[in-house]
Design an enzyme around this catalytic site. Structure first.
Site, PDB file in Angstrom:
ATOM      1  N   THR A 147       0.787  -1.176  -0.127  1.00 32.94           N
ATOM      2  CA  THR A 147      -0.063   0.034  -0.152  1.00 32.94           C
ATOM      3  C   THR A 147       0.861   1.222  -0.174  1.00 32.94           C
ATOM      4  OG1 THR A 147       0.087   0.273   2.203  1.00 32.94           O
ATOM      5  CG2 THR A 147      -1.691  -1.294   1.516  1.00 32.94           C
ATOM      6  N   ASP A 148       0.275   2.289  -0.161  1.00 30.39           N
ATOM      7  CA  ASP A 148       0.806   3.529   0.089  1.00 30.39           C
ATOM      8  C   ASP A 148       0.745   3.807   1.812  1.00 30.39           C
ATOM      9  OD1 ASP A 148       2.491   5.859   0.278  1.00 30.39           O
ATOM     10  OD2 ASP A 148       1.282   6.951  -1.578  1.00 30.39           O
ATOM     11  N   TYR A 149       1.437   4.905   2.115  1.00 29.18           N
ATOM     12  CA  TYR A 149       1.404   5.255   3.299  1.00 29.18           C
ATOM     13  C   TYR A 149       0.009   5.168   4.366  1.00 29.18           C
ATOM     14  CZ  TYR A 149       3.983   7.392   7.468  1.00 29.18           C
ATOM     15  OH  TYR A 149       4.507   7.759   8.796  1.00 29.18           O
TER      16      TYR A 149
END
Ligand code: NOJ
Length: 743
Positions: free
Chosen positions: A291-293
């Site tokens: 995922t992104d952050y």
């Protein structure tokens, strides 16, 4: 140096897209043993919690790019709750953390270390948008190669790059990380960066795993506001935004980062259509998806799930293998498995993919193989790396204006160096500058001094983003002592990048007023722009005698700019993103459609503004040189060709000026009639060629029907018979045409 993009490579993205339309239903996740007995043996020993630990990525306390959810990451390593870390680098730190993993955990599984090595690790290269303007794929690959070498020696295994999001909206600060507005060029650059990062292959101690991001269409947030909704037609998506991710995957990128945005109403982090159907089923991607952050947690705010636990279930079912920083998998996934909401087989599949890369890196044989003090010492900021950074930096610079040949300067001229960016270093390494430090950077003042062009006077004039003009007097005094003013203005390094969208993309504060004041002295003014996006600069264009776009050009910025200002290097960069006249024109990009009432300056009832031109100030592909080039009329090897045949377009290019120089010859096509509307122009090939003064070369471009293919009305990818105009020139706005027919 010369790039010849043959027809086979020209159509790479397009060819690979041919099957895209085939399936409409997402296939079910079918976990299969990898066939690697080492993985299966290890998997058999793992508890559910340890498996989830491998699917968990946390930041250390060194840096963060969002809310910090977990502080006790060392305890998480010890308990097997965390199999990967980011923002941890340097030999001692990665060794210390790796030691915890391989000595203090039950299964001794080594950690994976990731970091945002975007345009350099310690030796910082120009921002990617700048590098793209070099149109030099070898140089771009070399930049990524050097970044990988330095990063890997410092203990890193994995970079969160390349960012391949197409950017048509310069308000969006993250355009600085991409290759610009064009899909074809974006694909070629995506491939070059993956090749550079992964080198001769994952497992070599000078290579890092690439992570193509942000999948998908993160570059099209409505209004240019970071993290905002994305909404576009499937046709638009597949034709313009999707191909660079695919090109990166096909070039071997082993990880993919899901984007923050939604696509067609479903957040990318929970989007099975993107993650399963396109990525796995259509493209046969074998690596893992991160995922992104806190991307999983954000699905609650997106409003598609009620809470974090449901977000985790949606993410894992969609195909997210690793949770970056959100701690959702760690907190809830075991419970979801116990409740039967997530199948153990889905967890196993994700863990297999992650372990496969750890094995491929060779970490089980030697968990410390990447953290090597000697290698780090030998490579980081080495003279060779700095020389390469200087070379790429000067290739990236775009000469936007040069009235009366005010550039290059000669060493006898007295220079006043003025502007808030004249002496700064931190801004020159730009945003996303990895472990780079302003202290290692060459400022413009130092660069001029190194080149034997020591200014007679230096003044700041004003701050970057303040309206205060009290420094103008000192600047005017400095100008009075000189023959020519070099004015360094632009953006601060934090004004572009993540969470740095701007509604006014001007050169901020009193900087334009400073130019006006200096211009009134009658001295010629050379504007050196330093910035992370296209800016609206019509006033600067009107007043400056010369404008050199230098982006944020990295550790060797000052030397590279001095190379161009002095004429030691003849500029050859060309814009890869249009510069609008005003924000009201955004999005403005070269490959637009014609519309039913195409622009006609003499007719009111055509697509236009009543108060501004349609055309940008500087078009895609535009850039000047200290010499001049003349293109002959292109010719085709045949006027008509059939599917399966190729056609050769030839054009004579002459250096008609007084110095040697490089030119980026660009080939565009226009499909005159299609089953769906087609762009007025599409880049299909380019060559960067060096010509000595007076020299003529015949350039040839080989095209096949694949280069003329697109998503037809039935969404099948292919070509249609018909007539095409082919333009070859030095930018996207020339009329140097030959017509051909596809039968
Ligand atoms: C958020 C950014 O969107 C992404 O590009 C980056 O890789 C991560 N933070 C990690 O720093």
């Amino acid at each position: 140096m010369q790039h010849l993009l043959k027809s086979t490579t020209v159509v790479f993205c397009l060819l690979l897209s041919m099957t895209l339309q085939a399936q409409t239903k997402p296939a079910k996740t079918k976990p299969k043993p990898t066939g690697d007995p080492r993985i299966e043996k290890l998997l058999a020993k793992m508890t559910l919690e340890e498996k989830i630990g491998q699917m968990t990525l946390y930041t250390t306390d060194w840096e963060s790019t969002g809310p910090t959810i977990r502080d006790g990451y060392k305890n998480d390593i010890r308990s097997g709750n965390c199999g990967a870390l980011f923002n941890s680098h340097t030999v001692p730190f990665t060794r210390e953390l790796q030691r915890i993993a391989v000595e203090e955990t039950r299964l001794k599984i080594p950690l994976l270390f990731g970091y945002d090595v975007i345009h350099g690790y310690k030796t910082i290269f120009p921002i990617p948008l700048g590098e793209a303007a070099s149109w030099d794929l070898d140089a771009i690959e070399r930049s990524a190669r050097i970044a990988a070498t330095e990063a890997a020696a410092s203990g890193l295994h994995w970079t969160f790059a390349p960012m391949v999001d197409i950017g048509r909206d310069p308000r969006w600060g993250r355009v600085m990380e991409g290759a610009g507005e064009d899909t074809y060029l974006g694909c070629r650059i995506a491939e070059a960066r993956v090749r550079g990062f992964q080198g001769k292959g994952i497992g070599n101690t000078d290579a890092v795993i690439a992570c193509v991001k942000h999948y998908a269409a993160y570059g099209a947030p409505i209004g240019g506001r970071d993290y905002n909704t994305v909404d576009m037609s499937e046709r638009f998506f597949r034709e313009y935004y999707l191909p660079p991710y695919k090109a990166a995957v096909q070039a071997g990128a082993m990880t993919v980062m899901a984007s923050f945005n939604d696509y067609d109403g479903v957040p990318a982090t929970g989007n099975k259509y993107l993650l399963q159907h396109i990525l796995r089923d259509e493209w046969a991607f074998k690596g893992f998806v991160v995922t992104d952050y806190t991307g999983i947690n954000e699905m609650v705010k997106h409003g598609v799930v009620p809470d974090d636990k449901a977000a985790g279930e949606l993410a894992v079912q969609a195909g997210i293998d690793m949770d970056m920083q959100g701690a959702v998998y760690q907190r809830f996934l075991a419970q979801s498995v116990k409740e039967g909401k997530v199948k153990m087989a889905q967890i196993d599949e994700a863990v297999r993919r992650i372990l496969a890369l750890k094995f491929q890196l060779g970490l089980f044989e030697d968990p410390y193989k990447f953290s090597n003090a000697q290698r780090a010492q030998a490579t980081i900021l080495s003279p060779e790396n700095r020389a390469a950074a200087r070379d790429v930096a000067r290739k990236s610079m775009v000469l936007l204006k040069n009235a009366n040949q005010v550039l290059p300067l000669n060493k006898q001229q007295k220079i006043a160096l003025i502007g808030p960016l004249a002496e700064t270093k931190n801004d020159l390494i730009g945003n996303w500058s990895g472990a780079g430090s302003g202290a290692d950077c060459v400022s413009l003042l130092e660069g001029l001094q190194n080149a034997g062009m020591k200014p007679v006077a230096v003044a700041k004039g004003c701050a970057i983003d303040s309206e205060d003009q009290s420094g103008f007097k000192a600047a005017l005094d400095a100008a009075a002592q000189a023959d020519v003013v070099v004015l360094a203005i632009g953006e601060r390094a934090d004004m572009s990048g993540e969470a740095a969208s701007r509604a006014y993309i001007t050169v901020p504060g009193a900087q334009e007023a400073l130019l006006t004041a200096l211009k009134a002295t009658g001295k010629p003014v050379v504007v050196v722009l330093m910035n992370g996006r296209p800016l609206t600069i019509p006033n600067i264009d009107r007043q400056a005698d010369a404008i050199l776009e230098t982006w944020w050009s990295g550790t060797e910025a000052g030397n590279a700019i001095a190379d161009v200002l002095s004429g030691a290097y003849n500029p050859s960069g060309k814009l890869t993103m249009s510069f609008p006249r005003t924000t009201g024109q955004i999005p403005v990009y070269y490959n637009h459609k014609s519309a039913g009432r195409p622009f006609d300056p003499n007719s009111k009832w055509t697509t236009k503004y009543i108060d501004e031109a349609n055309a940008p100030l500087y078009a895609f592909g535009y850039g000047l040189s200290y010499t001049s080039f003349k293109y002959g009329v292109p010719t085709a090897s045949k006027t008509a060709f059939k599917k399966g045949e190729s056609i050769v377009i030839s054009v004579e290019l002459t250096n008609t000026g007084n110095v040697d120089g490089e030119e980026v010859a660009q080939l565009y096509i226009h499909d005159l009639v299609g089953s769906v509307t087609r762009p007025v122009r599409e880049l299909k090939a380019f060559q960067k060629v060096m010509l000595r003064k007076g020299e003529t070369k015949t350039l040839t471009f080989t095209l096949s029907d694949k280069d003329f293919s697109f998503f037809k009305q039935n969404m099948k990818f292919g070509s249609e018979p018909g007539d095409f105009e082919i333009t070859v020139g030095g930018n996207s706005d020339t009329d140097n045409v030959v017509r051909v027919s596809l039968k």
